[in-house]
Design an enzyme around this catalytic site. Structure first.
Site, short mmCIF file in Angstrom:
data_model
loop_
_atom_site.label_atom_id
_atom_site.label_comp_id
_atom_site.label_asym_id
_atom_site.label_seq_id
_atom_site.Cartn_x
_atom_site.Cartn_y
_atom_site.Cartn_z
N HIS A 1 0.80 -1.21 0.00
CA HIS A 1 0.00 0.00 0.00
C HIS A 1 0.84 1.27 0.00
O HIS A 1 1.88 1.36 0.65
CB HIS A 1 -0.94 0.01 1.22
N ASP A 2 0.41 2.24 -0.78
CA ASP A 2 0.99 3.59 -0.80
C ASP A 2 2.42 3.64 -1.31
O ASP A 2 3.12 4.62 -1.09
CB ASP A 2 0.90 4.23 0.60
N GLY B 1 4.92 -1.02 2.98
CA GLY B 1 4.13 0.16 2.67
C GLY B 1 4.93 1.44 2.64
O GLY B 1 5.98 1.57 3.28
#
Length: 258
Positions: free
Chosen positions: A120-121, A138
């Protein structure tokens, strides 16, 4: 539009007429796929995901699924993939989260080899090459023209500067300088004969003891290879196993773990 009859496409997905969706692919409601992008087979895409032009997604890649971050509570988050990327088998790319700007983004002209994980991200630039099994936690940021070799892992929130090269099996826990060559320590040592394995395969106690002497000379005597081989020949009774080791050393072109 070339969509295989076994593919499952949500009616709200937006797919360019020149895109190709292969057998058993699943494309969710919030997905947008641009011109000439090809999903080969068994590709799964969901969430608010945009995939640009001329990408190739190989079988069993998974794009835009929910983050593994336990803080993710289903908030609307996005995945953006640019143009001309090659996303190989079993790559996983997760959507963003509230704590990281709600977007995971990959630029243009990248090669993600098999089993790469983009958490994520994560933000990845253009013209990168990510070797098999490279794993990003992340919030990692990767600059343009980066090469990361196989099975390397990058800790969350780390940055990899542009034009950096990271050697295989590296564990990255701090920022990597742009233009640098970076690699984790990779010392390998031989600790002796494979005693248990040899016993299981029926090697005699005497044969194993002779191999023990060979490895002790090679790894603990402080001699260089030539000197160690000379001592082995003078002190260890020749057996087929001993000769196998010495012949292997003599034929080595890359050196051997010592």
């Amino acid at each position: 539009m070339a969509i295989h009859p076994t593919a499952i496409i949500h009616p709200e997905a937006r797919i360019a007429d020149s895109a190709e969706i292969g057998p058993y692919c699943i494309v969710g409601a919030g997905v947008e796929i641009d011109a000439r992008t090809r999903l080969m087979a068994n590709v799964y895409v969901e969430g608010v995901t945009t995939i640009g032009e001329d990408n190739v997604l190989f079988p069993y890649s998974t794009i835009g699924v929910a983050s593994q971050d336990l803080k993710y509570q289903g908030e609307r988050a996005e995945t953006h993939i640019g143009h001309r990327n090659k996303i190989r088998e079993f790559v996983t790319i997760h959507r963003g989260t509230k704590g990281g700007g709600l977007v995971t983004a990959i630029g243009d002209d990248n090669l993600l080899m098999a089993y790469v994980h983009v958490a994520h991200d994560v933000r990845i630039g253009d013209h990168t090459i990510l070797g098999n099994g490279v794993t990003f936690a992340g919030h990692v940021t990767v600059g343009d023209c980066v090469v990361i070799e196989a099975f390397s892992g990058v800790h969350q929130f780390c940055r990899v500067g542009k034009h950096a090269f990271i050697g295989g099996y590296s564990v990255i826990t701090q920022d990597v300088l742009p233009y640098s060559l970076t690699v984790s320590p990779r010392e390998s040592k031989v600790f002796g004969e494979n005693k248990v394995g040899l016993e299981r395969r029926g090697f005699s106690t005497g044969a194993i003891e002779k191999l023990h002497k060979v490895f002790r000379v090679l790894s603990k005597s402080g001699l260089n290879t030539k000197q160690a081989v000379e001592r082995i020949r003078s002190e260890v009774e020749p057996t087929s196993e001993v000769e196998e080791v010495l012949a292997f050393i003599a034929s080595s072109e890359r050196g051997f773990v010592k």
